[in-house]
Write a protein that holds these residues in place. Structure first.
Motif, PDB file in Angstrom:
ATOM      1  N   GLY A  80       0.815  -1.214   0.000  1.00  0.00           N
ATOM      2  CA  GLY A  80       0.000   0.000   0.000  1.00  0.00           C
ATOM      3  C   GLY A  80       0.849   1.265   0.000  1.00  0.00           C
ATOM      4  N   ARG A  81       2.062   1.182   0.580  1.00  0.00           N
ATOM      5  CA  ARG A  81       2.983   2.332   0.582  1.00  0.00           C
ATOM      6  C   ARG A  81       3.759   2.434  -0.716  1.00  0.00           C
ATOM      7  NH1 ARG A  81       4.454   0.079   5.592  1.00  0.00           N
ATOM      8  NH2 ARG A  81       6.473  -0.537   4.733  1.00  0.00           N
ATOM      9  N   GLY A  82       3.548   1.465  -1.632  1.00  0.00           N
ATOM     10  CA  GLY A  82       4.211   1.550  -2.938  1.00  0.00           C
ATOM     11  C   GLY A  82       5.438   0.676  -3.084  1.00  0.00           C
ATOM     12  N   VAL A  83       5.766  -0.132  -2.063  1.00  0.00           N
ATOM     13  CA  VAL A  83       6.924  -1.026  -2.174  1.00  0.00           C
ATOM     14  C   VAL A  83       6.625  -2.078  -3.257  1.00  0.00           C
ATOM     15  CG1 VAL A  83       8.345  -2.750  -0.969  1.00  0.00           C
ATOM     16  CG2 VAL A  83       7.534  -0.716   0.254  1.00  0.00           C
ATOM     17  N   PRO A  84       7.553  -2.280  -4.216  1.00  0.00           N
ATOM     18  CA  PRO A  84       7.303  -3.293  -5.249  1.00  0.00           C
ATOM     19  C   PRO A  84       7.209  -4.697  -4.653  1.00  0.00           C
ATOM     20  CG  PRO A  84       9.100  -1.832  -5.889  1.00  0.00           C
ATOM     21  CD  PRO A  84       8.792  -1.540  -4.439  1.00  0.00           C
ATOM     22  N   VAL A  85       6.204  -5.436  -5.090  1.00  0.00           N
ATOM     23  CA  VAL A  85       6.005  -6.815  -4.640  1.00  0.00           C
ATOM     24  C   VAL A  85       5.846  -7.697  -5.868  1.00  0.00           C
ATOM     25  CG1 VAL A  85       4.521  -8.402  -3.332  1.00  0.00           C
ATOM     26  CG2 VAL A  85       4.864  -6.053  -2.503  1.00  0.00           C
ATOM     27  N   LEU A  86       6.657  -8.741  -5.935  1.00  0.00           N
ATOM     28  CA  LEU A  86       6.580  -9.703  -7.036  1.00  0.00           C
ATOM     29  C   LEU A  86       6.131 -11.049  -6.472  1.00  0.00           C
ATOM     30  CD1 LEU A  86       7.252 -10.857  -9.915  1.00  0.00           C
ATOM     31  CD2 LEU A  86       9.600 -11.183  -9.087  1.00  0.00           C
ATOM     32  N   LEU A 100      -4.674  -8.311  -2.801  1.00  0.00           N
ATOM     33  CA  LEU A 100      -3.786  -7.305  -3.410  1.00  0.00           C
ATOM     34  C   LEU A 100      -3.943  -7.319  -4.935  1.00  0.00           C
ATOM     35  CD1 LEU A 100      -0.462  -7.591  -1.338  1.00  0.00           C
ATOM     36  CD2 LEU A 100      -1.979  -5.601  -1.492  1.00  0.00           C
ATOM     37  N   LEU A 101      -4.270  -8.473  -5.478  1.00  0.00           N
ATOM     38  CA  LEU A 101      -4.570  -8.573  -6.908  1.00  0.00           C
ATOM     39  C   LEU A 101      -5.966  -9.196  -7.050  1.00  0.00           C
ATOM     40  CD1 LEU A 101      -1.149  -9.882  -8.322  1.00  0.00           C
ATOM     41  CD2 LEU A 101      -2.113  -7.580  -8.569  1.00  0.00           C
ATOM     42  N   GLN A 188      -1.972   0.409  -8.702  1.00  0.00           N
ATOM     43  CA  GLN A 188      -0.834   1.317  -8.486  1.00  0.00           C
ATOM     44  C   GLN A 188       0.377   0.952  -9.341  1.00  0.00           C
ATOM     45  OE1 GLN A 188       0.476   2.654  -4.423  1.00  0.00           O
ATOM     46  NE2 GLN A 188      -0.912   1.028  -3.795  1.00  0.00           N
ATOM     47  N   GLY A 189       0.418  -0.278  -9.843  1.00  0.00           N
ATOM     48  CA  GLY A 189       1.529  -0.706 -10.698  1.00  0.00           C
ATOM     49  C   GLY A 189       2.741  -1.230  -9.951  1.00  0.00           C
ATOM     50  N   ASN A 190       2.634  -1.393  -8.626  1.00  0.00           N
ATOM     51  CA  ASN A 190       3.803  -1.863  -7.872  1.00  0.00           C
ATOM     52  C   ASN A 190       3.714  -3.327  -7.440  1.00  0.00           C
ATOM     53  OD1 ASN A 190       1.745  -0.970  -5.990  1.00  0.00           O
ATOM     54  ND2 ASN A 190       3.244  -1.331  -4.382  1.00  0.00           N
ATOM     55  N   VAL A 191       2.617  -3.989  -7.765  1.00  0.00           N
ATOM     56  CA  VAL A 191       2.471  -5.404  -7.404  1.00  0.00           C
ATOM     57  C   VAL A 191       2.237  -6.206  -8.677  1.00  0.00           C
ATOM     58  CG1 VAL A 191       1.106  -7.105  -6.122  1.00  0.00           C
ATOM     59  CG2 VAL A 191       1.494  -4.827  -5.143  1.00  0.00           C
ATOM     60  N   LEU A 192       3.107  -7.179  -8.925  1.00  0.00           N
ATOM     61  CA  LEU A 192       2.948  -8.062 -10.087  1.00  0.00           C
ATOM     62  C   LEU A 192       2.783  -9.495  -9.603  1.00  0.00           C
ATOM     63  CD1 LEU A 192       3.193  -8.845 -13.184  1.00  0.00           C
ATOM     64  CD2 LEU A 192       5.646  -9.061 -12.772  1.00  0.00           C
ATOM     65  N   GLY A 193       1.765 -10.165 -10.110  1.00  0.00           N
ATOM     66  CA  GLY A 193       1.622 -11.599  -9.869  1.00  0.00           C
ATOM     67  C   GLY A 193       1.656 -12.304 -11.205  1.00  0.00           C
ATOM     68  N   MET A 194       2.394 -13.388 -11.277  1.00  0.00           N
ATOM     69  CA  MET A 194       2.481 -14.150 -12.533  1.00  0.00           C
ATOM     70  C   MET A 194       2.688 -15.628 -12.233  1.00  0.00           C
ATOM     71  SD  MET A 194       6.225 -12.764 -13.790  1.00  0.00           S
ATOM     72  CE  MET A 194       6.276 -13.730 -15.310  1.00  0.00           C
ATOM     73  N   MET A 195       2.080 -16.492 -13.043  1.00  0.00           N
ATOM     74  CA  MET A 195       2.268 -17.931 -12.848  1.00  0.00           C
ATOM     75  C   MET A 195       3.624 -18.405 -13.375  1.00  0.00           C
ATOM     76  SD  MET A 195      -0.141 -18.907 -10.966  1.00  0.00           S
ATOM     77  CE  MET A 195       0.412 -20.611 -10.897  1.00  0.00           C
ATOM     78  N   PRO A 196       4.092 -17.963 -14.541  1.00  0.00           N
ATOM     79  CA  PRO A 196       5.410 -18.422 -15.024  1.00  0.00           C
ATOM     80  C   PRO A 196       6.550 -17.959 -14.105  1.00  0.00           C
ATOM     81  CG  PRO A 196       4.114 -17.461 -16.802  1.00  0.00           C
ATOM     82  CD  PRO A 196       3.415 -17.102 -15.524  1.00  0.00           C
TER      83      PRO A 196
END
Lengths: 225, 76
Positions: A80-86, A100-101, A188-196
């Motif tokens: 929520g504070r903008g820290v990138p999360v993968l 979050l997603l 916000q564009g700072n959290v990405l979730g991906m299966m690969p």
């Protein structure tokens, strides 16, 4: 404190070491390794990775238990504070379970565990994670999952499509995912979730180094900051 | 107090597991099976004082994933 990345390990995570190695090889700095039962994140953290695996044995639903573990409260507030999360694979499942997603990852339509390298299309190259790729570029990244079938209702899908929040799409049908979605970002564009698994494709010996660009871009921006 | 929570996929959400079981039933020779949907039963043993709101919150926060699932609560 300078650049600090962390990889979170849940009971049953099994890609946490690969994730840590990828981050270290690309950034030159060893990430912190945090445990699910830690309730506080260290100050000054500027990249958080949720790795693949089978956290809590996939009890109840994949990612459901990990999403309610003590450390995730801190991860949610950091995001929520903008820290990138993968979040990769099980990490993506955890991110949808926390909210979050959007959406959910269901059993593959084929019912089979799918373990192979698949072509992905970079759908949005304007994100923190995908800026190193060309728009529309095809990259080859391994998948290894049983529950990767992305589901969201029509309204959510339309919103993801219209807001450019689909980062990666399977270039050919893979697991039954709605709109062939392989990875999405939050608003916000700072959290990405991906299966690969980009961390399994960072050097030629892996058979593909197409995942390296993701770490170079996401971590590079932070190292320069 | 014994409580039984039934969690099932929302209508319209594809159930690959149910479909596979459907095919298997047909393979065993059972005719006239129109559809199969698979859900989950969670049995709780809770304090008598547990309110309906508490049970509802348990379902929404953890037992069901409201993106894909509905639930019903039955007190036994």
């Amino acid at each position: 404190m300078g650049f600090g990345a962390a990889v979170i390990t849940f009971p049953g995570s099994n890609c946490d070491r690969d994730m840590a190695v990828a981050i270290e090889k690309v950034s030159g700095r060893e990430p912190l390794r945090l445990w699910h039962g830690d309730s506080e994140l260290p100050d000054g953290l500027d990249f958080i990775a949720l790795p693949g695996g089978f956290s809590y044995g996939d009890y109840l639903r994949s990612g459901a238990m990990a999403a309610r573990s003590p450390i995730m409260k801190s991860v949610i507030s950091a995001a929520g504070r903008g820290v990138p999360v993968l979040g990769v694979c099980n990490g993506f499942q955890v991110l949808t379970e926390t909210g979050l997603l959007p959406g959910a990852l269901m059993r593959n339509a084929s019912q089979n565990f799918i373990c192979r390298t698949v072509p992905l299309t970079v759908e949005n190259s304007q994100t923190l994670f995908t800026g190193g790729y060309e728009q529309g570029e095809t990259i080859n990244i391994p998948v290894a999952h049983h529950d990767g079938n992305f589901f969201a209702n029509e309204d959510t899908l339309n919103q993801l499509e219209s807001e450019g929040r689909i980062a990666f799409r399977y270039a050919e049908p893979c697991n039954g995912s709605r709109n062939d979605i392989a990875g999405i970002i939050n608003d916000q564009g700072n959290v990405l979730g991906m299966m690969p698994h980009p961390e399994r494709a960072i050097e030629p010996e892996h058979g593909s180094s197409d995942g390296r660009g993701l770490f170079e871009n996401a971590l590079g921006a932070l190292l320069e900051a | 107090m014994k409580v039984r929570v039934l969690v099932r996929l929302k209508p319209g959400v594809l159930d690959p597991q149910g479909r596979a079981v459907h095919h298997a039933l047909e393979g065993l020779g059972f005719a006239g099976v129109e559809d199969v949907r698979i859900g989950r039963v969670v049995e709780l043993d809770v304090a008598e004082s547990t309110s309906n709101e508490d049970l509802d919150t348990m379902c929404r926060q953890l037992l069901a994933n409201m993106v894909i699932e509905d639930y019903s609560i039955e007190k036994l």
